[in-house]
Design a protein around this motif. Structure first.
Motif, PDB file in Angstrom:
ATOM      1  N   ILE A  25       0.794  -1.159  -0.032  1.00 32.25           N
ATOM      2  CA  ILE A  25       0.033   0.011  -0.129  1.00 32.25           C
ATOM      3  C   ILE A  25       1.039   1.192  -0.118  1.00 32.25           C
ATOM      4  N   ALA A  26       0.602   2.015  -1.000  1.00 31.62           N
ATOM      5  CA  ALA A  26       1.655   3.369  -1.216  1.00 31.62           C
ATOM      6  C   ALA A  26       0.791   4.315  -0.544  1.00 31.62           C
ATOM      7  N   ALA A  27      -0.473   4.636  -0.561  1.00 30.07           N
ATOM      8  CA  ALA A  27      -1.360   5.600   0.126  1.00 30.07           C
ATOM      9  C   ALA A  27      -2.558   5.211   0.422  1.00 30.07           C
ATOM     10  N   PHE A  28      -3.279   5.788   1.104  1.00 27.57           N
ATOM     11  CA  PHE A  28      -4.531   5.633   1.751  1.00 27.57           C
ATOM     12  C   PHE A  28      -5.651   6.709   1.366  1.00 27.57           C
ATOM     13  N   HIS A  29      -6.723   6.240   1.184  1.00 26.14           N
ATOM     14  CA  HIS A  29      -7.707   7.473   0.633  1.00 26.14           C
ATOM     15  C   HIS A  29      -9.073   7.019   1.304  1.00 26.14           C
ATOM     16  N   PHE A  30      -9.541   8.035   1.831  1.00 27.81           N
ATOM     17  CA  PHE A  30     -11.071   7.904   2.641  1.00 27.81           C
ATOM     18  C   PHE A  30     -12.156   8.201   1.624  1.00 27.81           C
ATOM     19  N   ASN A  31     -12.835   7.145   0.986  1.00 28.80           N
ATOM     20  CA  ASN A  31     -13.881   7.204   0.163  1.00 28.80           C
ATOM     21  C   ASN A  31     -14.943   8.225   1.026  1.00 28.80           C
ATOM     22  N   LEU A  32     -15.876   8.997   0.546  1.00 23.30           N
ATOM     23  CA  LEU A  32     -16.738   9.818   1.376  1.00 23.30           C
ATOM     24  C   LEU A  32     -18.164   9.713   0.345  1.00 23.30           C
ATOM     25  N   TYR A  33     -19.068   9.013   1.020  1.00 24.02           N
ATOM     26  CA  TYR A  33     -20.413   8.981   0.131  1.00 24.02           C
ATOM     27  C   TYR A  33     -21.244   9.982   0.892  1.00 24.02           C
ATOM     28  N   ASP A  34     -22.108  10.511   0.097  1.00 24.77           N
ATOM     29  CA  ASP A  34     -23.066  11.565   0.418  1.00 24.77           C
ATOM     30  C   ASP A  34     -24.499  11.123   0.494  1.00 24.77           C
ATOM     31  N   SER A  35     -25.309  10.990   1.556  1.00 25.30           N
ATOM     32  CA  SER A  35     -26.770  10.710   1.458  1.00 25.30           C
ATOM     33  C   SER A  35     -27.408  11.743   1.918  1.00 25.30           C
ATOM     34  N   SER A  36     -28.779  11.833   2.020  1.00 23.36           N
ATOM     35  CA  SER A  36     -29.566  12.860   2.409  1.00 23.36           C
ATOM     36  C   SER A  36     -29.287  13.340   4.006  1.00 23.36           C
ATOM     37  N   THR A  37     -28.830  12.320   4.624  1.00 26.33           N
ATOM     38  CA  THR A  37     -28.658  12.511   6.053  1.00 26.33           C
ATOM     39  C   THR A  37     -27.352  12.221   6.824  1.00 26.33           C
ATOM     40  N   THR A  38     -26.655  11.701   6.151  1.00 27.40           N
ATOM     41  CA  THR A  38     -25.042  11.116   6.425  1.00 27.40           C
ATOM     42  C   THR A  38     -24.130  11.245   5.434  1.00 27.40           C
ATOM     43  N   TYR A  39     -22.831  11.411   5.955  1.00 27.54           N
ATOM     44  CA  TYR A  39     -21.623  10.978   5.118  1.00 27.54           C
ATOM     45  C   TYR A  39     -21.351   9.726   5.659  1.00 27.54           C
ATOM     46  N   ASP A  40     -20.825   8.953   4.522  1.00 27.80           N
ATOM     47  CA  ASP A  40     -20.348   7.724   5.049  1.00 27.80           C
ATOM     48  C   ASP A  40     -19.128   7.337   4.396  1.00 27.80           C
ATOM     49  N   LEU A  41     -18.170   6.992   5.499  1.00 30.39           N
ATOM     50  CA  LEU A  41     -16.868   6.691   5.171  1.00 30.39           C
ATOM     51  C   LEU A  41     -16.328   5.542   4.819  1.00 30.39           C
ATOM     52  N   GLU A  42     -15.232   5.072   3.935  1.00 24.92           N
ATOM     53  CA  GLU A  42     -14.933   3.792   3.802  1.00 24.92           C
ATOM     54  C   GLU A  42     -13.469   4.282   3.642  1.00 24.92           C
ATOM     55  N   LEU A  43     -12.334   3.322   3.979  1.00 22.45           N
ATOM     56  CA  LEU A  43     -10.933   3.438   3.914  1.00 22.45           C
ATOM     57  C   LEU A  43     -10.450   2.522   2.572  1.00 22.45           C
ATOM     58  N   VAL A  44      -9.756   3.128   1.853  1.00 27.64           N
ATOM     59  CA  VAL A  44      -8.965   2.123   0.678  1.00 27.64           C
ATOM     60  C   VAL A  44      -7.584   2.501   0.809  1.00 27.64           C
ATOM     61  N   GLY A  45      -6.856   1.526   0.206  1.00 30.78           N
ATOM     62  CA  GLY A  45      -5.383   1.510   0.087  1.00 30.78           C
ATOM     63  C   GLY A  45      -4.763   1.208  -1.216  1.00 30.78           C
ATOM     64  N   ALA A  46      -4.023   1.963  -1.816  1.00 30.31           N
ATOM     65  CA  ALA A  46      -3.780   1.954  -3.152  1.00 30.31           C
ATOM     66  C   ALA A  46      -2.292   1.591  -3.357  1.00 30.31           C
ATOM     67  N   PRO A  47      -1.911   0.802  -4.370  1.00 33.66           N
ATOM     68  CA  PRO A  47      -0.712   0.519  -4.465  1.00 33.66           C
ATOM     69  C   PRO A  47       0.309   1.533  -5.240  1.00 33.66           C
ATOM     70  N   THR A  48      -0.275   2.691  -5.639  1.00 30.48           N
ATOM     71  CA  THR A  48       0.535   3.670  -6.153  1.00 30.48           C
ATOM     72  C   THR A  48      -0.152   4.937  -5.547  1.00 30.48           C
TER      73      THR A  48
END
Length: 127
Positions: A25-48
């Motif tokens: 894993i070279a870097a991490f990114h927090f994906n942010l999802y927008d719904s009508s009442t929440t923001y949802d986070l997931e964490l991903v790791g990328a090789p570059t």
């Protein structure tokens, strides 16, 4: 800053990063999802990591398991810009903490945050 919310976010990140991670894993990114009442986070790791390539986080080799971390929209601001800023500040605060999870994130070249269909926003980069 909402201290109970930050504590819950830190616990979630710690939990995600306590599991074995794939090599490379070279870097991490927090994906942010927008719904009508929440923001949802997931964490991903990328090789570059390439600051000139806005799609570097799309080639993930790691993704946090469900459920995503939910943040009530009302807890972080009135619109998506305020939400993005508040969540970015919480992640930066987490990175400043002396935790095993923060150390794992900072062992990579960069950490970013962004809406899944939007721009990546650099939160932290190794010197």
């Amino acid at each position: 800053m909402n201290t109970p919310l930050f504590a819950d976010l830190a616990a979630w990140i710690d939990s995600v990063l306590s599991a074995p991670l794939p090599e490379g894993i070279a870097a991490f990114h927090f994906n942010l999802y927008d719904s009508s009442t929440t923001y949802d986070l997931e964490l991903v790791g990328a090789p570059t990591y390439d600051p000139e390539d806005s799609d570097w986080a799309c080639d993930d080799i790691f993704m946090s398991s469900s459920p995503r971390f939910e943040i009530a929209s009302e807890a972080v601001g009135p619109d998506w810009e305020a939400g993005l800023q508040a969540i970015s500040q919480m992640i930066l605060r987490y990175l400043d903490a002396a935790s095993a999870g923060a150390s794992r994130l900072k062992a990579a070249r960069a950490v970013s945050l962004g809406f899944v269909d939007g721009d990546l926003h650099l939160v932290w980069r190794a010197e």
